[in-house]
Enzyme design. Structure first.
Site, PDB file in Angstrom:
ATOM      1  N   HIS A  79       0.803  -1.232   0.000  1.00 52.49           N
ATOM      2  CA  HIS A  79       0.000   0.000   0.000  1.00 52.49           C
ATOM      3  C   HIS A  79       0.827   1.268   0.000  1.00 52.49           C
ATOM      4  O   HIS A  79       0.264   2.360   0.132  1.00 52.49           O
ATOM      5  CB  HIS A  79      -0.928   0.045   1.209  1.00 52.49           C
ATOM      6  CG  HIS A  79      -1.993  -1.002   1.210  1.00 52.49           C
ATOM      7  ND1 HIS A  79      -3.266  -0.778   0.748  1.00 52.49           N
ATOM      8  CD2 HIS A  79      -1.975  -2.287   1.605  1.00 52.49           C
ATOM      9  CE1 HIS A  79      -3.991  -1.883   0.876  1.00 52.49           C
ATOM     10  NE2 HIS A  79      -3.224  -2.824   1.404  1.00 52.49           N
ATOM     11  N   ARG A 102      -6.219  11.741   6.115  1.00 51.85           N
ATOM     12  CA  ARG A 102      -5.213  11.954   7.151  1.00 51.85           C
ATOM     13  C   ARG A 102      -4.341  13.157   6.781  1.00 51.85           C
ATOM     14  O   ARG A 102      -4.107  13.430   5.599  1.00 51.85           O
ATOM     15  CB  ARG A 102      -4.350  10.697   7.299  1.00 51.85           C
ATOM     16  CG  ARG A 102      -5.079   9.533   7.936  1.00 51.85           C
ATOM     17  CD  ARG A 102      -5.537   9.870   9.333  1.00 51.85           C
ATOM     18  NE  ARG A 102      -4.414  10.003  10.233  1.00 51.85           N
ATOM     19  CZ  ARG A 102      -4.100   9.141  11.194  1.00 51.85           C
ATOM     20  NH1 ARG A 102      -4.838   8.064  11.379  1.00 51.85           N
ATOM     21  NH2 ARG A 102      -3.066   9.338  11.965  1.00 51.85           N
ATOM     22  N   THR A 127      -8.663   6.451  -1.817  1.00 52.46           N
ATOM     23  CA  THR A 127      -9.992   5.861  -1.988  1.00 52.46           C
ATOM     24  C   THR A 127     -11.057   6.934  -1.765  1.00 52.46           C
ATOM     25  O   THR A 127     -12.165   6.831  -2.290  1.00 52.46           O
ATOM     26  CB  THR A 127     -10.219   4.686  -1.019  1.00 52.46           C
ATOM     27  OG1 THR A 127      -9.761   5.067   0.277  1.00 52.46           O
ATOM     28  CG2 THR A 127      -9.466   3.451  -1.481  1.00 52.46           C
ATOM     29  N   LYS A 180     -14.810   7.968  -3.589  1.00 52.40           N
ATOM     30  CA  LYS A 180     -16.074   8.264  -2.905  1.00 52.40           C
ATOM     31  C   LYS A 180     -16.637   9.595  -3.391  1.00 52.40           C
ATOM     32  O   LYS A 180     -17.851   9.753  -3.581  1.00 52.40           O
ATOM     33  CB  LYS A 180     -15.857   8.272  -1.383  1.00 52.40           C
ATOM     34  CG  LYS A 180     -15.468   6.889  -0.846  1.00 52.40           C
ATOM     35  CD  LYS A 180     -14.845   6.917   0.549  1.00 52.40           C
ATOM     36  CE  LYS A 180     -14.131   5.596   0.831  1.00 52.40           C
ATOM     37  NZ  LYS A 180     -13.235   5.632   2.006  1.00 52.40           N
TER      38      LYS A 180
HETATM   39  C1  KUQ Z   1       0.517   2.161   7.136  1.00 49.92           C
HETATM   40  N1  KUQ Z   1      -0.078   2.547   4.239  1.00 49.92           N
HETATM   41  C2  KUQ Z   1       0.694   1.889   8.482  1.00 49.92           C
HETATM   42  C3  KUQ Z   1      -1.662   2.161   8.843  1.00 49.92           C
HETATM   43  C4  KUQ Z   1      -1.840   2.439   7.491  1.00 49.92           C
HETATM   44  C5  KUQ Z   1      -0.960   2.724   5.196  1.00 49.92           C
HETATM   45  C6  KUQ Z   1      -0.393   1.880   9.347  1.00 49.92           C
HETATM   46  O1  KUQ Z   1      -3.679   2.702   1.873  1.00 49.92           O
HETATM   47  C7  KUQ Z   1      -4.800   3.066   1.063  1.00 49.92           C
HETATM   48  C8  KUQ Z   1      -4.349   3.851  -0.144  1.00 49.92           C
HETATM   49  C9  KUQ Z   1      -3.526   5.050   0.300  1.00 49.92           C
HETATM   50  C10 KUQ Z   1      -2.393   4.602   1.226  1.00 49.92           C
HETATM   51  C11 KUQ Z   1      -2.972   3.823   2.394  1.00 49.92           C
HETATM   52  C12 KUQ Z   1      -1.912   3.324   3.351  1.00 49.92           C
HETATM   53  N2  KUQ Z   1      -2.072   3.203   4.673  1.00 49.92           N
HETATM   54  C13 KUQ Z   1      -0.654   2.911   3.062  1.00 49.92           C
HETATM   55  C14 KUQ Z   1      -0.761   2.443   6.630  1.00 49.92           C
HETATM   56  O2  KUQ Z   1      -1.694   5.742   1.691  1.00 49.92           O
HETATM   57  O3  KUQ Z   1      -3.013   5.697  -0.846  1.00 49.92           O
HETATM   58  O4  KUQ Z   1      -5.483   4.274  -0.870  1.00 49.92           O
HETATM   59  C15 KUQ Z   1      -5.525   1.792   0.658  1.00 49.92           C
HETATM   60  O5  KUQ Z   1      -4.797   1.082  -0.287  1.00 49.92           O
END
Ligand code: KUQ
Length: 840
Positions: free
Chosen positions: A383, A575, A682, A686
């Site tokens: 991600h 965020r 995402t 929406k």
């Molecule tokens: C990393 N990485 C550590 C919690 C969340 C994390 C703890 O994932 C979304 C994408 C978006 C991306 C997010 C993401 N969250 C990456 C994370 O930043 O671009 O849409 C779902 O794929």
């Protein structure tokens, strides 16, 4: 006469139970009459309060229990069917599930909203008011956690057997308050009023070890084996929540693990009178599932975070193996035929080593077979490309916590690097780059490498992101196994993010193109035939306008700021992060402010700038960016010369619940990250589904949104990913942009000079300094292009008919971004999981 219950599709089905002539059963009946009886029953038997003291919260709980009852048969039938038919099942392992409020969604998916509304009306209650009582489980940070929730909804709706596995955090993402313009964090005590949706299964528990050391021993056959002598053991108990598909009988399961001490007291300590030591031990164990880490980046070297990850992964894998052997009745070597396990980022990637440990040490399988099974079972979704977000664990910490897993990782690594050497002889540098053990800055375990080596499929979350993945962080792995790499562009569920949150648009859609779009979002294409119909456009505008009034009312109630629903609503909710560049948006606002102040006669399209989003509590710059937005807002909103044209709102505590009000009310969606940094996004989807136009860079899924909408219906600005790399390679000099752009210089001067902070030149200095000295996200490089593009947006807003046309076309062409499409791709390309229709 037997009792009759309606299935969601409307077919009468007989069920067991007391024979009540012509009356549906109170636990299953889907009519308003049966629901009314069910709510009344639960008020008496489950809530247990006399009529005279009943509050809306009590009605909420009673209705929730009645709705859960209605899912119960479907839930049990779904589980029983996949056990009997031994259909392949997807297990989605995720440290986060940001489910959002459940009541409205479950009523929608069971197709009993009207019946519930009528039942409550007969009890003197208003359904919307009752739904609003629900506290959402905030068990996620943002996009990644919400994606997991959208995927559960789609898997159930597409009738794919699946289990979501995660952690039942006692405290979810903090509640955000804004005090004096600053973010203040408050504990999210979401369980205080109980959780009517979950069913705890104290009997379904597993032991999870931690710390200690390993020993070799000879088994009865004389074979050398290893056992793990842990320092501590704790227990995971499961809480199951039903996940009801839309319009189908399929009702899948979300299993969340909660940590307990193995005995409620360490009896020896208790007997020697050391009561406090005994309780302390219990408290330590339960700490593991206490709180969600509020960071959307990995927490560097936090032992408890590793413990959380291992805890839920170990419970989940033990559960899967037990079901496979005892319930499905299969030998372990058929595991990949029956289960697909997806790793939602690297957070659960310790699963690769844990499955190996279970197969080797507990089930005495050979290495080669265990490894074949492991790789065939796992898939890994990446991600993020941000280097600081790639998870690694210091070797010493890892070895102390999980000594057996470290040994296994060494062994996996040795065999893997032999393969690398065989494929790429004499390339020591490549071997060093690909190792599961990093050497730079102290040794560490590289979780993305472990996940990639241990999975048969690796995917990114948008086309651009998946390409960059193969080109950057996982390049060597792509060269090794090109066939493992693919893309699945993210999606969002049209049930929650259109039908549930935008009832006005839902009605208009149903009347115009029928209701097939709920399960086949491509049917929104049917709207294109109406785009030139003035009456239809008029209704489209009315829906949007009503949604804006609804949001304006909410904004007023929480911030006191008044918004005019005829203005353009320009929204950025996500965020707070420097790469997402909320501060670039702020620079545009200050630009407009300055233009108005310099020329009060200026004619500009009036706009409401709306922000929302949480900053990680330890992220200094993100918190300053919030302060910058609120400070600009306070100045703008209180200046009569300016507030006739613009207002700035920071909506506190953006979450799934208030997101329902935000997306449907937006005219303009801000997707302005530095190209190459946002994996997908995402929220962008929406907004599009709900008819907002996007202003954005060529980043993440924006690329595909623009492709689908048509470039003429998308406001594009900024450097491309390639250009960003070039600028960086040549040495990014923000001063260049300031020197060549007097307007930019003046805007920065206003911010630094204290115009928005009562003359205080310190508060916003860190943000401004970062922008002009060492901003890795190149905000100033994109400033001119952004502001010019915003001028084009402003001009486009003047032509209401044309804007409406573009808005309709955005919705009409958003079908690709349904999570149903994404899940169908996962099922076909990665999981090989087919549909299974459930009979009641
Ligand atoms: C990393 N990485 C550590 C919690 C969340 C994390 C703890 O994932 C979304 C994408 C978006 C991306 C997010 C993401 N969250 C990456 C994370 O930043 O671009 O849409 C779902 O794929």
């Amino acid at each position: 006469m037997t009792d009759i219950a309606q299935t969601p599709s409307g077919n009468p089905t007989s069920i067991d139970g007391a024979a009540l002539p012509n009356r549906e059963h109170s636990r299953t009946g889907l009519s308003a009459e049966a629901l009314r009886r069910a709510v009344a029953d639960h008020l008496l038997y489950s809530i247990g309060r006399p009529q005279s003291v009943l509050q809306p919260e009590h009605y909420y709980r009673a209705l929730a229990l009645a709705v859960r009852d209605r899912m119960q048969q479907r839930w049990m039938a779904t589980t029983q069917d996949w056990l009997d038919l031994s259909n392949k099942v997807t297990c989605y392992l995720s440290a986060e599930f940001l489910m959002g409020p459940q009541l409205g969604n479950n009523l929608l998916n069971l197709q009993i909203e009207d019946a519930a509304r009528q039942a409550l009306a007969e009890l003197g209650q208003d359904l919307d008011e009752i739904i609003a009582c629900e506290e959402e489980p905030g068990l996620g940070n943002g996009g990644l956690g919400r994606l997991a929730a959208c995927y559960l909804d789609s898997m159930a709706t597409l009738q794919r057997p699946s289990i979501g596995y995660g952690i039942r955090y006692e405290f979810g993402i903090f509640d955000q308050e804004i005090k004096d313009g600053w973010q203040v964090e408050k504990t999210d005590n979401w369980l205080v009023h109980g959780n009517p949706w979950e069913i705890d299964k104290p009997d379904a528990s597993y032991l999870v070890c931690w710390g200690g050391h390993t020993e070799q021993y000879k088994d009865v056959a004389g074979k050398l084996r290893v056992r793990w002598i842990p320092r501590r053991v704790l227990k995971g108990i499961s809480y199951d929540t039903p996940v009801q598909g839309y319009g189908v009988n399929t009702c899948n399961t979300l299993t969340l693990w909660s940590a307990r001490s193995v005995q409620s007291f360490a009896l020896d300590a208790f007997n020697t009178g050391d009561f406090y030591k005994a309780v302390e031990d219990e408290v330590l164990s339960e700490k593991v599932s206490k709180v969600l880490y509020p960071n959307d980046e990995p927490e560097a070297g936090k032992r408890l975070r590793l413990q959380q990850q291992y805890f839920f992964v170990s419970c989940s894998l033990q559960d899967i193996l037990r079901i496979h052997q005892e319930r499905v009745g299969q030998p372990l070597h058929t595991l990949p035929q029956k289960w697909a396990i997806q790793l939602n980022d690297t957070h659960p990637s310790i699963a690769v080593a844990e499955l190996m440990r279970l197969l080797l040490d507990e089930h005495h399988m050979d290495w080669d077979e265990a490894w074949r099974i492991t790789v065939a079972t796992f898939g890994y979704t990446n991600h993020t490309l941000l280097p600081e977000a790639l998870e690694t664990w210091p070797l010493a910490l890892f070895g102390q916590a999980l000594p057996r897993h470290l040994e296994l990782i060494y062994e996996i690594n040795e065999r893997f690097l032999d393969e690398v050497r065989a494929k790429f002889p004499d390339d020591d540098d490549r071997v060093r780059r690909m190792s599961l053990i990093g050497e730079e800055g102290g040794k560490s375990v590289r979780m993305a490498h472990l996940a990639t080596v241990g999975s048969h499929a690796v995917n990114g979350v948008a086309a651009l992101h998946s390409e960059l993945l193969k080109d950057s962080v996982l390049k060597d792995f792509y060269e090794m196994w090109p066939e493992r790499f693919g893309n699945v562009t993210n999606g969002v569920t049209p049930r929650r993010f259109l039908a549930l949150s935008n009832p006005g648009l839902r009605e208009l859609l149903d009347e115009t193109i029928g209701d097939g779009w709920l399960t086949d979002l491509q049917q929104l294409r049917g709207l294109e035939a109406h785009v030139d119909d003035p009456a239809f456009r008029q209704r489209w505008r009315e829906v949007k306008r009503a949604n804006k009034s609804r949001l304006a009312e909410y904004v007023h109630s929480v911030t006191g700021i008044e918004l005019d629903p005829s203005w353009m609503f320009d929204v950025q909710v996500k965020r707070i992060h420097e790469y997402k560049r909320q501060h670039l948006n702020a620079l545009h606002i200050v630009t407009m402010y300055r233009r108005i102040k310099a020329n009060p006669g200026l004619s500009i399209s009036p706009r409401a700038f709306i922000f929302g989003g949480k900053a990680a509590p330890g992220y200094f710059m993100a918190k300053r960016i919030i302060k910058m937005i609120t400070a600009i807002g306070a100045t703008v909103n209180n200046d009569p010369e300016v507030n006739r044209f613009m207002r700035v709102v920071f909506l506190p505590n953006f979450n799934v619940k208030n997101a329902h009000l935000v997306y449907p009310a937006a005219n303009l969606s801000e997707q302005i990250s530095t190209a190459g940094k946002e994996a997908s996004g995402t929220g962008n989807m929406k907004f599009m589904i709900n008819g907002a136009l996007t202003i954005g860079t060529l980043d993440g899924a924006n690329v595909e949104i623009r492709e689908e909408a048509g470039p003429e219906n998308f406001f594009l600005f900024g450097l491309t990913e390639d250009e960003v790399e070039d600028v960086k390679a040549q040495g990014y000099r923000p001063a260049n942009y300031i020197e060549h752009d007097p307007e930019l210089a003046a805007v920065l001067e206003l911010l630094a000079g204290g115009r928005f902070t009562h003359g205080d030149t310190e508060v916003l200095r860190p943000v401004v300094d970062s922008l002009i000295h060492h901003d890795p996200f190149l905000a100033l490089a994109d400033y001119r292009s952004y502001v010019d593009c915003q001028d084009i947006v402003g001009a486009a807003w003047q032509n209401g008919e044309e804007w409406t046309r573009k808005s309709i076309l955005n919705s009409a062409r958003s079908g690709k971004f349904s999570s149903d499409r994404a899940i169908a791709e996962y099922c076909d390309d990665i999981w090989d999981v087919g549909p299974m229709s459930v009979r009641l």
